[in-house]
Write a protein that holds these residues in place. Structure first.
Motif, PDB file in Angstrom:
ATOM      1  N   UNK B  34      56.757  34.517  21.396  1.00 31.13           N
ATOM      2  CA  UNK B  34      57.765  35.467  20.405  1.00 31.13           C
ATOM      3  C   UNK B  34      56.753  35.956  19.256  1.00 31.13           C
ATOM      4  N   UNK B  35      57.339  36.653  18.618  1.00 34.49           N
ATOM      5  CA  UNK B  35      56.812  36.931  17.245  1.00 34.49           C
ATOM      6  C   UNK B  35      57.532  36.728  15.879  1.00 34.49           C
ATOM      7  N   UNK B  36      57.068  35.870  15.209  1.00 35.89           N
ATOM      8  CA  UNK B  36      57.945  35.290  14.025  1.00 35.89           C
ATOM      9  C   UNK B  36      57.234  35.721  12.799  1.00 35.89           C
ATOM     10  N   UNK B  37      58.122  36.666  12.108  1.00 37.09           N
ATOM     11  CA  UNK B  37      57.629  37.197  10.923  1.00 37.09           C
ATOM     12  C   UNK B  37      57.860  36.340   9.759  1.00 37.09           C
ATOM     13  N   UNK B  38      57.305  36.096   8.621  1.00 36.31           N
ATOM     14  CA  UNK B  38      57.396  35.884   7.321  1.00 36.31           C
ATOM     15  C   UNK B  38      57.126  36.619   6.208  1.00 36.31           C
ATOM     16  N   UNK B  39      58.503  36.967   5.718  1.00 35.77           N
ATOM     17  CA  UNK B  39      58.737  38.151   4.591  1.00 35.77           C
ATOM     18  C   UNK B  39      58.756  36.994   3.395  1.00 35.77           C
ATOM     19  N   UNK B 201      51.888  33.250  21.530  1.00 35.16           N
ATOM     20  CA  UNK B 201      52.885  32.850  20.350  1.00 35.16           C
ATOM     21  C   UNK B 201      52.503  33.356  18.932  1.00 35.16           C
ATOM     22  N   UNK B 202      52.829  34.266  18.399  1.00 29.55           N
ATOM     23  CA  UNK B 202      52.655  34.865  17.058  1.00 29.55           C
ATOM     24  C   UNK B 202      53.283  34.616  16.020  1.00 29.55           C
ATOM     25  N   UNK B 203      52.489  34.287  14.805  1.00 31.12           N
ATOM     26  CA  UNK B 203      53.405  34.152  13.590  1.00 31.12           C
ATOM     27  C   UNK B 203      52.713  35.134  12.668  1.00 31.12           C
ATOM     28  N   UNK B 204      53.262  35.998  12.000  1.00 30.78           N
ATOM     29  CA  UNK B 204      52.567  37.033  11.064  1.00 30.78           C
ATOM     30  C   UNK B 204      53.180  37.148   9.838  1.00 30.78           C
ATOM     31  N   UNK B 205      52.547  37.061   8.619  1.00 26.73           N
ATOM     32  CA  UNK B 205      53.050  37.314   7.344  1.00 26.73           C
ATOM     33  C   UNK B 205      52.724  38.761   6.980  1.00 26.73           C
ATOM     34  N   UNK B 206      53.964  39.564   6.546  1.00 26.59           N
ATOM     35  CA  UNK B 206      53.831  40.667   6.490  1.00 26.59           C
ATOM     36  C   UNK B 206      54.605  41.117   5.094  1.00 26.59           C
ATOM     37  N   UNK B 207      54.027  42.279   4.340  1.00 26.94           N
ATOM     38  CA  UNK B 207      54.689  42.578   3.023  1.00 26.94           C
ATOM     39  C   UNK B 207      55.568  43.930   3.480  1.00 26.94           C
ATOM     40  N   UNK B 209      58.231  45.506   5.336  1.00 28.17           N
ATOM     41  CA  UNK B 209      59.740  44.967   6.027  1.00 28.17           C
ATOM     42  C   UNK B 209      60.194  45.785   7.345  1.00 28.17           C
ATOM     43  N   UNK B 210      59.802  47.133   7.429  1.00 24.01           N
ATOM     44  CA  UNK B 210      59.629  47.835   8.550  1.00 24.01           C
ATOM     45  C   UNK B 210      58.959  47.174   9.819  1.00 24.01           C
ATOM     46  N   UNK B 211      57.837  46.858   9.158  1.00 27.33           N
ATOM     47  CA  UNK B 211      56.880  46.102  10.102  1.00 27.33           C
ATOM     48  C   UNK B 211      57.521  44.907  10.473  1.00 27.33           C
ATOM     49  N   UNK B 212      58.041  43.946   9.731  1.00 27.95           N
ATOM     50  CA  UNK B 212      58.734  42.914  10.539  1.00 27.95           C
ATOM     51  C   UNK B 212      59.994  43.269  11.410  1.00 27.95           C
ATOM     52  N   UNK B 213      60.789  44.250  11.075  1.00 24.79           N
ATOM     53  CA  UNK B 213      61.944  44.807  11.935  1.00 24.79           C
ATOM     54  C   UNK B 213      61.215  45.183  12.979  1.00 24.79           C
ATOM     55  N   UNK B 214      60.191  45.973  12.963  1.00 23.23           N
ATOM     56  CA  UNK B 214      59.613  46.571  14.407  1.00 23.23           C
ATOM     57  C   UNK B 214      59.201  45.514  15.277  1.00 23.23           C
ATOM     58  N   UNK B 215      58.177  44.645  14.843  1.00 22.25           N
ATOM     59  CA  UNK B 215      57.536  43.765  15.668  1.00 22.25           C
ATOM     60  C   UNK B 215      58.144  42.391  15.991  1.00 22.25           C
ATOM     61  N   UNK B 216      58.958  41.706  15.022  1.00 20.30           N
ATOM     62  CA  UNK B 216      59.314  40.526  15.208  1.00 20.30           C
ATOM     63  C   UNK B 216      60.491  40.151  16.107  1.00 20.30           C
ATOM     64  N   UNK B 217      60.515  39.124  16.616  1.00 22.98           N
ATOM     65  CA  UNK B 217      61.866  38.669  17.155  1.00 22.98           C
ATOM     66  C   UNK B 217      62.623  37.817  16.212  1.00 22.98           C
ATOM     67  N   UNK B 218      61.974  36.824  15.405  1.00 22.89           N
ATOM     68  CA  UNK B 218      62.724  36.209  14.295  1.00 22.89           C
ATOM     69  C   UNK B 218      62.090  36.434  12.936  1.00 22.89           C
ATOM     70  N   UNK B 219      62.473  36.258  12.038  1.00 22.81           N
ATOM     71  CA  UNK B 219      62.127  36.403  10.551  1.00 22.81           C
ATOM     72  C   UNK B 219      62.515  35.496   9.862  1.00 22.81           C
ATOM     73  N   UNK B 220      61.510  34.800   8.727  1.00 16.20           N
ATOM     74  CA  UNK B 220      61.863  33.901   7.957  1.00 16.20           C
ATOM     75  C   UNK B 220      61.646  34.575   6.591  1.00 16.20           C
ATOM     76  N   UNK B 221      62.798  34.336   5.589  1.00 15.74           N
ATOM     77  CA  UNK B 221      62.561  34.874   4.202  1.00 15.74           C
ATOM     78  C   UNK B 221      62.304  33.738   3.312  1.00 15.74           C
ATOM     79  N   UNK B 222      61.035  33.897   2.869  1.00 12.16           N
ATOM     80  CA  UNK B 222      60.539  32.995   1.928  1.00 12.16           C
ATOM     81  C   UNK B 222      60.637  33.323   0.419  1.00 12.16           C
ATOM     82  N   UNK B 223      61.305  32.331  -0.466  1.00 14.01           N
ATOM     83  CA  UNK B 223      61.506  32.646  -1.920  1.00 14.01           C
ATOM     84  C   UNK B 223      61.028  31.408  -2.694  1.00 14.01           C
TER      85      UNK B 223
END
Lengths: 301, 254
Positions: B34-39, B201-207, B209-223
């Motif tokens: 799966x693709x996990x996005x980190x935003x 399995x892909x983990x991707x950091x992205x700035x 948000x459209x990209x995260x929405x387009x390509x990822x299955x799950x998303x983690x929001x970091x703060x």
């Protein structure tokens, strides 16, 4: 308003030409020196006979013998020996400084290397005379004034050039290359040997060429430890006379054909430095070329 | 397709740079294939988190880690863990394309060679397969011996992906892989990511948000070094549970 613009234009034109002029001075100096040496040296070489001059083993101006083969051999041997020491110690030191050394070691080593570069050559010579020559004499016998002494002194003298420039070249390798390699699971050593070193190759080559150029042209330090006998060295413990020594020793009192022969010695020295630079560059580049070709899966020619 | 399972389990991960805490009590699981996005905003710890997963943080002398990252049921921070094997299994693609100044072929063959593959035929196969997987083969097959530095930015980044694929990883970490690329090259890389998740399995950091929405299955929001929300991507973007997530994805800060 119009006037101001014009003035600006003239100023910018003037500055531009000034820089051009400055650049020309260096080239001009090279030309003048080169032409002067050739004009003063070549006629003498032809009068003596080119073969006689280059391949004659006897140098005895009072008897009319002007052969410099012994000195060509001495200069080449001294330079090659110094290069072996300089590269053998200098490149690993540069690697250590650039990549491996902890901060405190760098803090000691770098100033030490810089200081080494600041020592005048006559001091190197003096050190050689009072420390190295007696040491060689006591350890290996003989007078101590020898090819070996020259090689060691020159080897140390060219260390700063090789270390500084090689270190710069290795440090200039982008961090992203290193990270890319480590990220693929390569060890630090593999990363260094397979990525950093090939990337820094041209800079390291330049440092070696500069070092060798310095070694072959060095006079003062060499005079003090060479023994200055014009003979073909049978071993590294024999006394020798290099091309530079020959010129420096006899120029002050030489006249006529003797003087011309000394200028001709300068021509030969000049030519050797040129040839050495070009071959070194060609050899190092070709080596890299074949390696690249082999890596790319093409058989080297 | 393979059945999805938790390929990486992260428990109470804390990361310190000197006295600064970069990650706080991170506990999440990353699913295979799966693709996990980190935003999250800059400096929120998402890149630090990514780099923890293949221990690239080890390169920072003052970095200190506590907690565990379980990969194949082993903690990668355990003493004596084989880092070479880890980085082979967990590959990394960097923000700026960083091909080596070698030929295209040698770039892809670098990893396998480092890991001991010498057979030329085998290397040829690996290079071709990896470049095909990275959707670059058709563009470069006739000039494998040319320098990689002559490729365009987008091609270079796909070459870097091919370089990672050549060591046959299971997980690929990507640190803003398209931030230095133009929109068309970005789309190509996104398509590629979509293809790759069938096998990796892909983990991707992205700035982006459209990209995260387009390509990822799950998303983690970091703060501020914490994970505020970790959800299915569609849920996180359409129905954020936390006010801060909502503020961020609607562009109110960050």
């Amino acid at each position: 308003m119009q006037k101001k613009k014009l003035l600006k234009k003239i100023a910018s034109y003037g500055v531009e030409k000034l820089f051009l002029l400055s650049a020309c001075v260096a080239v001009l100096a090279l030309l003048v020196i080169g032409v002067y040496i050739l004009v003063s040296g070549l006629p003498g070489m032809f009068k003596i006979g080119v073969g006689q001059f280059l391949f004659g083993e006897k140098w005895s101006p009072s008897e009319g013998y002007y052969g410099i083969l012994t000195m060509i051999i001495a200069s080449l041997a001294a330079t090659i020996g110094a290069a072996v020491i300089g590269v053998g110690i200098g490149v690993p030191t540069a690697v250590f400084l650039a990549d491996i050394a902890p901060k405190w070691a760098v803090r000691i080593l770098r100033p030490a290397v810089e200081l080494l570069a600041g020592i005048p050559s006559v001091v190197y010579g003096y050190f050689g005379l009072v420390v190295l020559v007696p040491f060689i004499s006591n350890t290996f016998g003989g007078a101590g004034n020898s090819l070996l002494a020259i090689i060691i002194i020159l080897g140390i003298m060219i260390l700063p050039t090789i270390i500084n420039l090689s270190e710069l070249a290795i440090r200039a390798v982008p961090r992203s290359f290193v990270e890319g390699s480590l990220g693929l699971g390569a060890s630090r050593m593999q990363t260094f040997l397979r990525v950093s070193l090939p990337s820094a190759k041209s800079g390291i080559t330049a440092s070696i060429i500069l070092g060798v150029g310095r070694a072959i042209g060095e006079t003062m330090a060499v005079i003090l430890v060479a023994g200055n006998t014009p003979q073909i060295p049978g071993s590294i413990l024999d006394s020798v006379r290099t091309l530079t020594i020959n010129i420096a020793f006899e120029m002050s009192y030489a006249s006529g054909i003797h003087r011309e022969a000394l200028f001709a010695t300068g021509v030969v020295l000049f030519a050797i430095i040129m040839i050495l630079n070009f071959t070194l560059q060609a050899v190092l580049n070709r080596k890299a070329g074949t390696r690249k070709r082999r890596r790319a899966g093409v058989k080297p020619r | 397709m393979m059945k999805k399972y938790d390929i990486i389990e992260i428990n109470d991960l804390n990361l310190f740079y000197g006295d600064t805490q970069a990650l706080k009590d991170i506990s999440v699981n990353i699913k295979s294939n799966s693709v996990t996005a980190l935003i999250g905003p800059s400096g929120c710890g998402k890149s630090s988190f990514l780099k923890s997963l293949n221990r690239m943080n080890d390169l920072v002398p003052i970095a200190k880690t506590t907690g565990e990252v379980m990969l194949d049921d082993k903690d990668i921070f355990e003493q004596g863990y084989d880092i070479v094997a880890l980085r082979k299994r967990v590959g990394m693609v960097f923000q700026k394309p960083n091909p080596f100044p070698f030929s295209i072929y040698d770039n892809v063959a670098y990893g396998p060679r480092v890991h001991g593959v010498k057979n030329k035929k085998r290397l040829d196969e690996i290079v071709e397969k990896s470049l095909k997987q990275a959707a670059l083969w058709d563009e470069v097959s006739d000039r494998l011996k040319d320098s990689a530095m002559g490729l365009s930015g987008g091609q270079q980044q796909r070459l870097c992906i091919a370089r990672v694929l050549a060591v046959e990883p299971g997980v690929i970490l990507m640190d803003e892989p398209t931030s230095a690329l133009d929109p068309i090259a970005t789309l190509k890389v996104e398509d590629l990511i979509h293809e790759l998740k069938k096998e990796f399995t892909i983990v991707i950091v992205t700035h982006n948000m459209q990209q995260a929405a387009r390509i990822s299955d799950e998303t983690a929001f970091f703060l501020m070094g914490e994970i505020i929300e970790f959800e299915k991507t569609s849920d996180l973007f359409e129905n954020p549970k936390d006010k801060r997530t909502e503020d961020y994805i609607t562009g109110r800060f960050g």
